[in-house]
Design an enzyme around this catalytic site. Structure first.
Site, short mmCIF file in Angstrom:
data_model
loop_
_atom_site.label_atom_id
_atom_site.label_comp_id
_atom_site.label_asym_id
_atom_site.label_seq_id
_atom_site.Cartn_x
_atom_site.Cartn_y
_atom_site.Cartn_z
N ASP A 203 0.86 -1.42 -0.23
CA ASP A 203 -0.37 -0.09 -0.02
C ASP A 203 0.92 1.14 -0.37
O ASP A 203 2.51 1.03 0.60
CB ASP A 203 -1.20 0.14 1.01
CG ASP A 203 -2.23 0.85 1.25
OD1 ASP A 203 -2.13 1.07 0.01
OD2 ASP A 203 -3.03 1.00 2.43
N ASN B 256 -10.21 -2.41 -6.70
CA ASN B 256 -9.48 -1.17 -7.62
C ASN B 256 -9.86 -1.28 -8.87
O ASN B 256 -9.65 -0.39 -9.48
CB ASN B 256 -8.07 -2.10 -7.62
CG ASN B 256 -7.84 -2.35 -6.69
OD1 ASN B 256 -6.58 -3.06 -6.24
ND2 ASN B 256 -7.81 -1.26 -5.76
C1 FPP Z 1 -1.52 0.83 -3.44
O1 FPP Z 1 -1.16 1.91 -3.30
C2 FPP Z 1 -1.62 -0.86 -4.54
C3 FPP Z 1 -1.96 -1.36 -5.54
C4 FPP Z 1 -2.79 -0.84 -6.43
C5 FPP Z 1 -1.57 -2.95 -5.37
C6 FPP Z 1 0.01 -3.09 -5.94
C7 FPP Z 1 0.29 -2.37 -7.11
C8 FPP Z 1 1.93 -2.27 -7.44
C9 FPP Z 1 2.78 -2.83 -6.73
C10 FPP Z 1 1.91 -1.75 -8.37
C11 FPP Z 1 1.09 -2.31 -10.23
C12 FPP Z 1 2.47 -3.87 -9.90
C13 FPP Z 1 1.43 -4.77 -10.60
C14 FPP Z 1 3.07 -6.23 -10.51
C15 FPP Z 1 0.37 -4.78 -11.19
P1 FPP Z 1 -2.30 2.78 -3.35
O2 FPP Z 1 -2.19 3.83 -4.77
O3 FPP Z 1 -3.64 2.31 -2.69
O4 FPP Z 1 -1.40 4.25 -2.43
P2 FPP Z 1 -2.31 5.42 -1.74
O5 FPP Z 1 -3.17 4.26 -0.67
O6 FPP Z 1 -0.87 5.91 -0.73
O7 FPP Z 1 -3.51 5.68 -2.83
#
Ligand code: FPP
Length: 232
Positions: free
Chosen positions: A11, A59
């Site tokens: 996250d 998502n």
């Molecule tokens: C959360 O960050 C992250 C995700 C949506 C999942 C993890 C995704 C990756 C590490 C990158 C993509 C990798 C692959 C293999 C598809 P967030 O956007 O929720 O962060 P925030 O809470 O700060 O908004």
């Protein structure tokens, strides 16, 4: 002692990017790069199983361009994994509902799963279009269907049966779950499988989560008294 299986909620990509005045997708790019760094560190420490949460069933409600970027990054990640399969000797499996992913992703997943199925040094599970309630619902339907067709007797259903109908079948349950970036929630992740896991929450956002942070989490894991409901 190192955990056998670590599950991670990666996250904080968006917040990491926002803090630097960058678009959210820049955080995802940096976050995707970090997967290899941590997977290598995990292997070096002797942890056999790693499960990462890359895209949840929730998502899809993100802006279209962000969803598209996450799909593309997943494709890129799998393509790279395929190229490095021989070197990494890591068996890769994707958990989640693959049925409504784009055809190109379904094909790529199949290719990676088949190509890496001969390896057993370390196991990586990528949770993509994954939600635990969705997994449990699909499991229930499969069990019901097997009972209906006479392939399964209701009296034979036990906890092992349930585990064997989940996407994570044949993989031991995680003993440690790490969530980065400060939120202290489980967010529909491996609800059945995390029944006895230790939870560690860190403020560090995923793009900055380092091998040193990982070692610290394992140290904390070791300092906890794991009792599984038994008395001391
Ligand atoms: C959360 O960050 C992250 C995700 C949506 C999942 C993890 C995704 C990756 C590490 C990158 C993509 C990798 C692959 C293999 C598809 P967030 O956007 O929720 O962060 P925030 O809470 O700060 O908004």
């Amino acid at each position: 002692m190192v955990p056998k299986h670590i599950a991670i909620i990666m996250d904080g990509n968006g917040r990491w990017a926002k803090k630097r005045g960058l678009p959210r997708t820049a955080g995802h790019i940096k976050g995707a790069k970090n997967i290899d760094t941590i997977a290598r560190a995990i292997k070096a420490l002797g942890v056999k199983y790693l499960t990462i949460y890359a895209f949840s069933t929730e998502n899809w409600s993100r802006p279209d361009d962000e969803v598209k970027k996450l799909m593309d990054l997943f494709d890129e990640y799998l393509t790279k994994a395929l190229k490095n399969a021989e070197k990494n000797k890591m068996r890769i499996r994707v958990i989640g509902d693959k049925s409504n992913l784009e055809k190109r992703l379904q094909d790529r997943i199949k290719e990676v799963e088949e190509e890496t199925s001969k390896y057993d040094e370390t196991y990586l599970q990528v949770a993509f279009n994954y939600g635990s309630r969705d997994e449990i619902t699909r499991m229930t339907k499969k069990i019901a269907s097997d009972v209906k067709s006479g392939n399964l007797d209701v009296d034979d259903i036990n906890e092992d049966t349930v585990s064997s109908y989940l996407d994570t079948k044949d993989i031991p349950d995680p003993d440690l779950m790490i969530r980065t970036s400060g939120e202290e929630r489980i967010s529909n992740y491996l609800l059945w499988q995390l029944a006895y896991a230790e939870f560690i929450f860190t403020e560090v956002p995923w793009p900055e989560f380092s091998p040193k942070n990982l070692e610290e989490a394992i140290e904390e894991f070791n300092n906890r008294n794991r009792r599984f409901g038994r008395a001391e």
